[in-house]
Design a protein around this motif. Structure first.
Motif: not given
Length: 397
Positions: A232-243, A314-316, A355-362
């Motif tokens: 993809v030419e002339n683009c920007i990268e955007i990241n988002c995380s989900v838990i 968690v994932a990104r 965040l670590i606490d939440k991930l252990i709970e999940i």
């Protein structure tokens, strides 16, 4: 209330070994010590497992041989009734110490790449019947394999760039026809990637035939399956995380990582700032300078991708956005993101420790949910077989 014993496992047989060590130590340093006792487990580049107090300090990793000489070899048994890290006794003189069992309540894998993020370790954790943080076998394996991941995204209508793939064996036998197919169906510029790898290792950008041949040569060193994507030419990268897990998900703030090269390289991700900070050292804009409408679109797509692959923990999710049209493409998902993406959750009011606490709970919730399944089925089949009632017949399965 007694503290839970959490095994943080990192390192591994992966080209992302060093990045994994940094993520693992970050988790250890930020976990709530009032709620959890940490058991560090380091997997060497040759695949041997070690545990011991010396593994807790990142400074000790500058001399791996010295570090390992002070650590104890260990392994995780796949037998569900054990649920413990087994420390291999040392032989000293005529005496041999007894085997040591360290009970484990939860496993926190901090691997990146092969033999850890790709479902292999998750399979061992499933057999051991111990709750573990992150996605299960399916989500981990599919999330790591860029070809199968994109096939699933495409089948479910997520926006992705055009791609084709081939095996190393096919390329070695039909080099000219595969190059011709890439040039006619994908064209230039394009990206050549190993199907199962992360941290931008083994990736090359091709602007002509010479670039393409060189990029394929590099990529085939890392994997037997290669994917070629339209750039993809002339683009920007955007990241988002989900838990989250099951039907309960939340997405983080979006970020725009800044690259000084033509794409976000390994150096951009880990070497431009403090190398001990992992993905935190990447130069980025948080929140990403995009409209509220575009932010919502990316956050919704992130949850769709996470749910589609049956991810948990968690994932990104990484995106490419055309600057002119602002058209969005889902690039890939990282089921164990660098630094577990804590820097995307802190602006949302969720600190690293929380965040670590939440991930252990999940992890515990997910384990409990899976254990509602019935894994045994009582039948008289073997009694009948042992009595001679079943002889030489075909077993239909």
């Amino acid at each position: 209330m007694s503290k839970k014993k959490v095994a943080v496992i990192f390192g591994g047989r992966s080209v992302e070994h060093e990045v994994s060590v940094i993520t693992g130590i970050q988790v250890i340093e930020n976990i709530d010590k009032n709620k959890y006792d940490v058991v560090p487990v380091y997997v060497s580049k040759s695949g041997d497992w070690y545990t011991g107090e010396e593994l807790l300090d990142i400074k000790n990793y500058k001399d791996i041989n010295n570090l390992l000489s002070k650590s104890k070899k260990a392994f995780l048994s796949p037998v569900p009734s054990i649920k413990a890290l087994i420390v291999i006794p040392e032989k000293k003189g005529f005496f041999k110490k007894d085997v040591e069992y360290i009970p484990i309540d939860v496993i926190f894998p901090a691997f990146h790449g092969a033999h850890g993020e790709d479902g292999t370790m998750q399979g061992l954790f499933e057999l051991a019947d111990i709750p573990y943080v992150g996605s299960g076998v399916t989500g981990s394996a599919v999330g790591m394999d860029k070809i199968i991941m994109k096939d699933i995204f495409k089948a479910n209508g997520l926006p992705i760039v055009n791609y084709i793939w081939f095996t190393r064996d096919e390329y070695e036998k039909n080099k000219d026809s595969i190059v011709q197919k890439i040039e006619s169906q994908i064209g230039y510029p394009s990206f050549v990637k190993p199907a199962n790898l992360g941290s931008s290792i083994g990736i090359g950008k091709a602007k002509n035939t010479e670039d393409l041949l060189n990029a394929i040569e590099v990529a085939t060193k890392y994997d037997r399956r290669i994917i070629v994507e339209k750039a993809v030419e002339n683009c920007i990268e955007i990241n988002c995380s989900v838990i989250g897990f099951d039907n309960d998900f939340i997405s983080s703030v979006c970020e725009q990582p800044i690259s000084i090269e033509e794409f976000l390289s390994f150096d951009d991700k880990y070497m431009r700032g403090s190398s001990s900070k992992g993905m935190k050292s990447t130069v980025r804009k948080i929140p990403a300078p995009i409209s509220e409408e575009k932010t919502k679109e990316i956050k919704d797509l992130s949850i769709d991708a996470f749910r589609m692959l049956d991810c948990s923990g968690v994932a990104r999710i990484d995106f490419l956005v055309e600057k002119d049209s602002m058209k969005v493409y889902v690039n890939e998902i990282n089921t164990i993101p660098g630094s577990i993406s804590f820097y995307l959750w802190e602006p949302c009011g969720i600190k690293f420790k929380e965040l670590i606490d939440k991930l252990i709970e999940i992890a515990i919730k997910r384990h409990d949910e899976y254990n509602k399944n019935i894994y045994t089925f009582d039948t008289a089949l073997l009694a009948k077989a042992s009595a001679g009632a079943i002889t030489g017949g075909k077993v239909n399965k």
